[in-house]
Write a protein that holds these residues in place. Structure first.
Motif, PDB file in Angstrom:
ATOM      1  N   VAL A  11       7.709  -9.123   1.789  1.00  0.00           N
ATOM      2  CA  VAL A  11       7.227  -7.776   2.099  1.00  0.00           C
ATOM      3  C   VAL A  11       5.708  -7.823   2.177  1.00  0.00           C
ATOM      4  O   VAL A  11       5.042  -8.329   1.259  1.00  0.00           O
ATOM      5  N   THR A  12       5.131  -7.333   3.272  1.00  0.00           N
ATOM      6  CA  THR A  12       3.673  -7.263   3.398  1.00  0.00           C
ATOM      7  C   THR A  12       3.244  -5.800   3.481  1.00  0.00           C
ATOM      8  O   THR A  12       4.035  -4.915   3.796  1.00  0.00           O
ATOM      9  N   GLY A  13       1.962  -5.567   3.217  1.00  0.00           N
ATOM     10  CA  GLY A  13       1.416  -4.220   3.292  1.00  0.00           C
ATOM     11  C   GLY A  13       1.473  -3.484   1.970  1.00  0.00           C
ATOM     12  O   GLY A  13       1.631  -4.076   0.902  1.00  0.00           O
ATOM     13  N   CYS A  14       1.337  -2.156   2.033  1.00  0.00           N
ATOM     14  CA  CYS A  14       1.292  -1.311   0.832  1.00  0.00           C
ATOM     15  C   CYS A  14       2.594  -0.574   0.553  1.00  0.00           C
ATOM     16  O   CYS A  14       2.805  -0.089  -0.557  1.00  0.00           O
ATOM     17  N   CYS A  40      -2.447  -3.884  -1.211  1.00  0.00           N
ATOM     18  CA  CYS A  40      -1.571  -4.324  -0.111  1.00  0.00           C
ATOM     19  C   CYS A  40      -1.364  -5.835  -0.127  1.00  0.00           C
ATOM     20  O   CYS A  40      -1.480  -6.513   0.908  1.00  0.00           O
ATOM     21  N   TYR A  41      -1.038  -6.368  -1.289  1.00  0.00           N
ATOM     22  CA  TYR A  41      -0.737  -7.787  -1.415  1.00  0.00           C
ATOM     23  C   TYR A  41       0.752  -8.020  -1.210  1.00  0.00           C
ATOM     24  O   TYR A  41       1.578  -7.210  -1.648  1.00  0.00           O
ATOM     25  N   PRO A  42       1.120  -9.116  -0.575  1.00  0.00           N
ATOM     26  CA  PRO A  42       2.534  -9.370  -0.272  1.00  0.00           C
ATOM     27  C   PRO A  42       3.342  -9.675  -1.525  1.00  0.00           C
ATOM     28  O   PRO A  42       2.805 -10.026  -2.579  1.00  0.00           O
ATOM     29  N   LYS A  54       7.666 -11.084  -6.499  1.00  0.00           N
ATOM     30  CA  LYS A  54       6.619 -11.867  -7.141  1.00  0.00           C
ATOM     31  C   LYS A  54       5.416 -12.009  -6.209  1.00  0.00           C
ATOM     32  O   LYS A  54       5.558 -12.079  -5.001  1.00  0.00           O
ATOM     33  N   ALA A  55       4.235 -12.054  -6.818  1.00  0.00           N
ATOM     34  CA  ALA A  55       3.024 -12.274  -6.036  1.00  0.00           C
ATOM     35  C   ALA A  55       2.841 -13.741  -5.697  1.00  0.00           C
ATOM     36  O   ALA A  55       2.010 -14.093  -4.875  1.00  0.00           O
ATOM     37  N   THR A  56       3.650 -14.604  -6.319  1.00  0.00           N
ATOM     38  CA  THR A  56       3.601 -16.037  -6.060  1.00  0.00           C
ATOM     39  C   THR A  56       5.001 -16.551  -5.830  1.00  0.00           C
ATOM     40  O   THR A  56       5.987 -15.896  -6.179  1.00  0.00           O
ATOM     41  N   PHE A  57       5.073 -17.730  -5.261  1.00  0.00           N
ATOM     42  CA  PHE A  57       6.375 -18.354  -4.990  1.00  0.00           C
ATOM     43  C   PHE A  57       6.280 -19.817  -5.368  1.00  0.00           C
ATOM     44  O   PHE A  57       5.451 -20.538  -4.807  1.00  0.00           O
ATOM     45  N   PRO A  58       7.084 -20.315  -6.326  1.00  0.00           N
ATOM     46  CA  PRO A  58       8.084 -19.548  -7.078  1.00  0.00           C
ATOM     47  C   PRO A  58       7.456 -18.806  -8.244  1.00  0.00           C
ATOM     48  O   PRO A  58       6.271 -18.938  -8.481  1.00  0.00           O
ATOM     49  N   PHE A  91      -1.685 -18.332  -3.280  1.00  0.00           N
ATOM     50  CA  PHE A  91      -0.633 -18.982  -4.045  1.00  0.00           C
ATOM     51  C   PHE A  91      -0.081 -20.075  -3.178  1.00  0.00           C
ATOM     52  O   PHE A  91      -0.014 -19.968  -1.965  1.00  0.00           O
ATOM     53  N   LEU A  92       0.306 -21.142  -3.795  1.00  0.00           N
ATOM     54  CA  LEU A  92       0.815 -22.287  -3.064  1.00  0.00           C
ATOM     55  C   LEU A  92       1.977 -22.882  -3.812  1.00  0.00           C
ATOM     56  O   LEU A  92       1.990 -22.904  -5.032  1.00  0.00           O
ATOM     57  N   SER A  93       2.935 -23.372  -3.063  1.00  0.00           N
ATOM     58  CA  SER A  93       4.080 -24.000  -3.717  1.00  0.00           C
ATOM     59  C   SER A  93       4.702 -25.007  -2.785  1.00  0.00           C
ATOM     60  O   SER A  93       4.771 -24.797  -1.588  1.00  0.00           O
ATOM     61  N   THR A  94       5.168 -26.093  -3.336  1.00  0.00           N
ATOM     62  CA  THR A  94       5.960 -27.055  -2.590  1.00  0.00           C
ATOM     63  C   THR A  94       7.330 -27.111  -3.226  1.00  0.00           C
ATOM     64  O   THR A  94       7.447 -27.314  -4.425  1.00  0.00           O
ATOM     65  N   LEU A  95       8.373 -26.917  -2.430  1.00  0.00           N
ATOM     66  CA  LEU A  95       9.727 -26.945  -2.946  1.00  0.00           C
ATOM     67  C   LEU A  95      10.519 -28.027  -2.239  1.00  0.00           C
ATOM     68  O   LEU A  95      10.495 -28.132  -1.030  1.00  0.00           O
TER      69      LEU A  95
END
Length: 231
Positions: free
Chosen positions: A164-167, A193-195, A227-231, A6-10
């Motif tokens: 949050v990382t890990g499971c 275990c996705y952040p 969320k799995a993505t940001f934003p 996931f990628l985001s520019t803010l």
């Protein structure tokens, strides 16, 4: 090999509007979860390149300040428009991504803008259980991170954003020693275990800027899944 990104520019006035293509990159199996970011001076992964595996509060020593146009992500990484992770300008742009061998060329909103960068989580495994607190929204400013239970923080009443990382989920508390109001924060996928990304104070509810202790596991009736993505 699976590839996730996931990628985001803010920035204060602009958001990136397009999603990138995926570019699988061969990664040695015993290192595919290590935190590593390879960035290039030109789009499409061309020109001078530098591989990062640690925090860089300034890209000037690498002659890479305001140079980067594309990067390949392994792990969870955040790039900042200003030195020292935008700590002197909370409104400056942020670019973030995570994946295993996933590459992207920046668009005009972040091309040639990166001045500092860092990863979130453990250096030798982005799927290890960690919780990472940031001073301001969008993972900007000072940071506090934990691998294990933390009965009190170095900086009290902290955290406007969290990764949050890990499971495992984590429980965050209003007071020291796991007292007061509490909320469980979950990774986005507890099997793979996705952040997960709690990018704004509203994502943390009543404990935004009020966290004083944290422990691994869920011990609260209040739960939030990031969320799995940001934003």
């Amino acid at each position: 090999m699976k590839v996730f990104l996931f990628l985001s520019t803010l920035a204060v006035t602009a958001l990136a509007s397009s999603r990138p293509p995926f570019f699988p990159q061969v990664t040695r199996s015993n290192q595919q979860e290590n935190q590593e970011l390879q960035c290039y001076e030109f789009p499409s992964y061309e020109g001078i390149a530098y591989r990062f595996n640690d925090y860089a509060p300034s890209l000037s020593p690498f002659d890479f300040d305001n140079v980067i146009s594309s990067c390949c992500f392994n792990g969870v990484w955040i790039l900042y428009d200003e030195h020292d992770y935008n700590k002197n300008d909370f409104g400056a742009a942020v670019y973030s991504g995570w994946g295993e061998g996933a590459c992207f060329t920046f668009d005009a909103t972040f091309d040639d803008k990166a001045s500092s960068l860092r990863f979130a989580g453990a250096p030798d495994g982005y799927k290890q259980d960690t919780i990472n607190f940031y001073e301001s929204k969008y993972f900007i400013g000072e940071e506090q991170y934990f691998y294990d239970d933390a009965p009190q923080f170095n900086f009290d009443n902290f955290g406007q954003s969290v990764i949050v990382t890990g499971c495992a989920p984590w429980t965050i508390y209003e007071y020291d020693n796991y007292q007061g109001e509490s909320i469980c924060l979950y990774p986005s996928d507890t099997t793979e275990c996705y952040p997960s990304f709690y990018a704004e104070p509203t994502d943390l509810g009543f404990l935004a800027s009020q966290v004083s202790s944290a422990r691994k596991g869920c011990f609260s009736k209040n739960e939030k899944k990031g969320k799995a993505t940001f934003p």
